[in-house]
Design a protein around this motif. Structure first.
Motif, PDB file in Angstrom:
ATOM      1  N   MET A  55      19.881  38.022  42.652  1.00 38.75           N
ATOM      2  CA  MET A  55      20.457  37.246  43.757  1.00 38.75           C
ATOM      3  C   MET A  55      21.096  38.189  44.774  1.00 38.75           C
ATOM      4  N   LEU A  56      21.790  39.209  44.269  1.00 39.14           N
ATOM      5  CA  LEU A  56      22.459  40.154  45.160  1.00 39.14           C
ATOM      6  C   LEU A  56      21.432  40.950  45.976  1.00 39.14           C
ATOM      7  N   ALA A  57      20.355  41.390  45.327  1.00 41.22           N
ATOM      8  CA  ALA A  57      19.318  42.162  46.038  1.00 41.22           C
ATOM      9  C   ALA A  57      18.707  41.310  47.151  1.00 41.22           C
ATOM     10  N   MET A  58      18.497  40.011  46.865  1.00 41.61           N
ATOM     11  CA  MET A  58      17.937  39.114  47.880  1.00 41.61           C
ATOM     12  C   MET A  58      18.961  38.861  48.993  1.00 41.61           C
ATOM     13  N   GLY A  59      20.211  38.641  48.591  1.00 41.67           N
ATOM     14  CA  GLY A  59      21.272  38.406  49.568  1.00 41.67           C
ATOM     15  C   GLY A  59      21.452  39.606  50.486  1.00 41.67           C
ATOM     16  N   ARG A  60      21.392  40.798  49.890  1.00 42.65           N
ATOM     17  CA  ARG A  60      21.558  42.032  50.676  1.00 42.65           C
ATOM     18  C   ARG A  60      20.438  42.148  51.722  1.00 42.65           C
ATOM     19  N   ALA A  61      19.204  41.822  51.328  1.00 43.11           N
ATOM     20  CA  ALA A  61      18.077  41.876  52.275  1.00 43.11           C
ATOM     21  C   ALA A  61      18.268  40.858  53.399  1.00 43.11           C
ATOM     22  N   LEU A  62      18.818  39.690  53.058  1.00 45.72           N
ATOM     23  CA  LEU A  62      19.020  38.645  54.075  1.00 45.72           C
ATOM     24  C   LEU A  62      20.086  39.038  55.096  1.00 45.72           C
ATOM     25  N   MET A  63      20.997  39.927  54.689  1.00 43.75           N
ATOM     26  CA  MET A  63      22.058  40.352  55.616  1.00 43.75           C
ATOM     27  C   MET A  63      21.493  41.133  56.812  1.00 43.75           C
ATOM     28  N   ALA A  64      20.262  41.615  56.689  1.00 44.59           N
ATOM     29  CA  ALA A  64      19.620  42.301  57.827  1.00 44.59           C
ATOM     30  C   ALA A  64      18.987  41.275  58.768  1.00 44.59           C
ATOM     31  N   ARG A  65      19.117  39.989  58.443  1.00 45.05           N
ATOM     32  CA  ARG A  65      18.535  38.881  59.204  1.00 45.05           C
ATOM     33  C   ARG A  65      17.035  39.101  59.457  1.00 45.05           C
ATOM     34  N   PRO A  66      16.256  39.217  58.362  1.00 44.64           N
ATOM     35  CA  PRO A  66      14.833  39.528  58.530  1.00 44.64           C
ATOM     36  C   PRO A  66      14.023  38.343  59.046  1.00 44.64           C
ATOM     37  N   LYS A  67      12.959  38.660  59.803  1.00 49.37           N
ATOM     38  CA  LYS A  67      11.978  37.639  60.166  1.00 49.37           C
ATOM     39  C   LYS A  67      10.958  37.522  59.036  1.00 49.37           C
ATOM     40  N   LEU A  68      10.703  38.669  58.381  1.00 53.87           N
ATOM     41  CA  LEU A  68       9.758  38.711  57.259  1.00 53.87           C
ATOM     42  C   LEU A  68      10.444  39.360  56.070  1.00 53.87           C
ATOM     43  N   LEU A  69      10.413  38.671  54.930  1.00 51.52           N
ATOM     44  CA  LEU A  69      11.054  39.171  53.711  1.00 51.52           C
ATOM     45  C   LEU A  69       9.967  39.505  52.698  1.00 51.52           C
ATOM     46  N   LEU A  70       9.983  40.743  52.198  1.00 58.28           N
ATOM     47  CA  LEU A  70       9.034  41.173  51.169  1.00 58.28           C
ATOM     48  C   LEU A  70       9.759  41.129  49.830  1.00 58.28           C
ATOM     49  N   LEU A  71       9.249  40.360  48.887  1.00 60.64           N
ATOM     50  CA  LEU A  71       9.900  40.220  47.575  1.00 60.64           C
ATOM     51  C   LEU A  71       8.985  40.779  46.490  1.00 60.64           C
TER      52      LEU A  71
END
Length: 235
Positions: free
Chosen positions: A142-158
């Motif tokens: 959850m933290l790794a995903m939350g951290r990526a979202l803090m960059a306000r991405p248009k495209l998220l690679l999981l």
């Protein structure tokens, strides 16, 4: 949003990606399925600038990004949640999230995104002062995903978000991925749990030994006998 044309990637002498082409439209969830070692993580690392393609092109919103440094790719709106979570263990949950926003300076927006992340992941809010290394595997994901979202991405690679998690938590993580997508973030998902990935994806690609061997809507691939027997545990 993302177009990949005929890229080849090598690790030394190993030809890891062989003429891979794919595209992702804005607002989609696209999943890439394949066995271990098929080249899935290599593809994500190449998109996010951690590996350089030998040739071919990668376009993000029409701009070439193949071979650009990772930092400038993040700045353009592309975030990568790597396999195995990779949180900064000796920093708190809150500090990890702050790091996700390190390229931004819109203080108000960052505050709003903290709130959004804590809404998506209430557990992180409860543990915000805790050292990340003391979290459970699911909380670290959850933290790794939350951290990526803090960059306000248009495209998220999981990359393999459900790896090593209990089935109940897997369900939670997948619900959150759908939630993130509904707020307007496009998603490219790599996942060992092909059934689960296809259940939330719009479209899918199948990769075998570095080549894309099949693609189509999630329904088409779920219904394909070949895919069923190879990846979905069916006959």
């Amino acid at each position: 949003m993302l177009t990949i044309n005929d890229i080849n990637v090598y690790y030394g002498n190993i030809h890891a990606l062989k003429g891979v082409s794919l595209e992702i439209n804005q607002g989609e969830i696209v999943t890439l399925i394949g066995a271990n070692g098929a080249g899935k993580s290599t593809l994500l690392k190449t998109i996010s600038g951690l590996l350089k393609p030998k040739n071919g092109e990668i376009l993000f919103e029409g701009k070439p990004i193949g071979g650009k440094v990772a930092q400038s790719i993040v700045k353009m709106g592309l975030s990568h949640v790597p396999e195995g979570r990779r949180v900064f263990a000796n920093m708190s949950v809150e500090e990890n999230l702050e790091l996700g926003a390190y390229l931004r300076n819109d203080k108000q927006g960052i505050r709003e995104d903290f709130d959004k992340v804590y809404q998506l992941f209430p557990r992180l809010h409860e543990r915000r002062k805790q050292l990340s290394g003391t979290l459970s595997g699911g909380e670290q994901q959850m933290l790794a995903m939350g951290r990526a979202l803090m960059a306000r991405p248009k495209l998220l690679l999981l990359d393999e978000p459900s790896m090593g998690l209990a089935p109940l938590l897997v369900k939670t993580i997948f619900n959150i991925i759908e939630e993130i997508n509904k707020t307007g973030t496009t998603i490219l998902l790599i996942e060992q749990n092909a059934n689960m990935a296809l259940s939330i994806a719009d479209r899918a690609y199948v990769i075998e030994t570095g080549k894309i061997v099949a693609s189509g809507s999630a329904e088409e691939l779920t219904a394909s006998d070949q895919i069923k027997s190879a990846y979905l545990g069916g006959h």
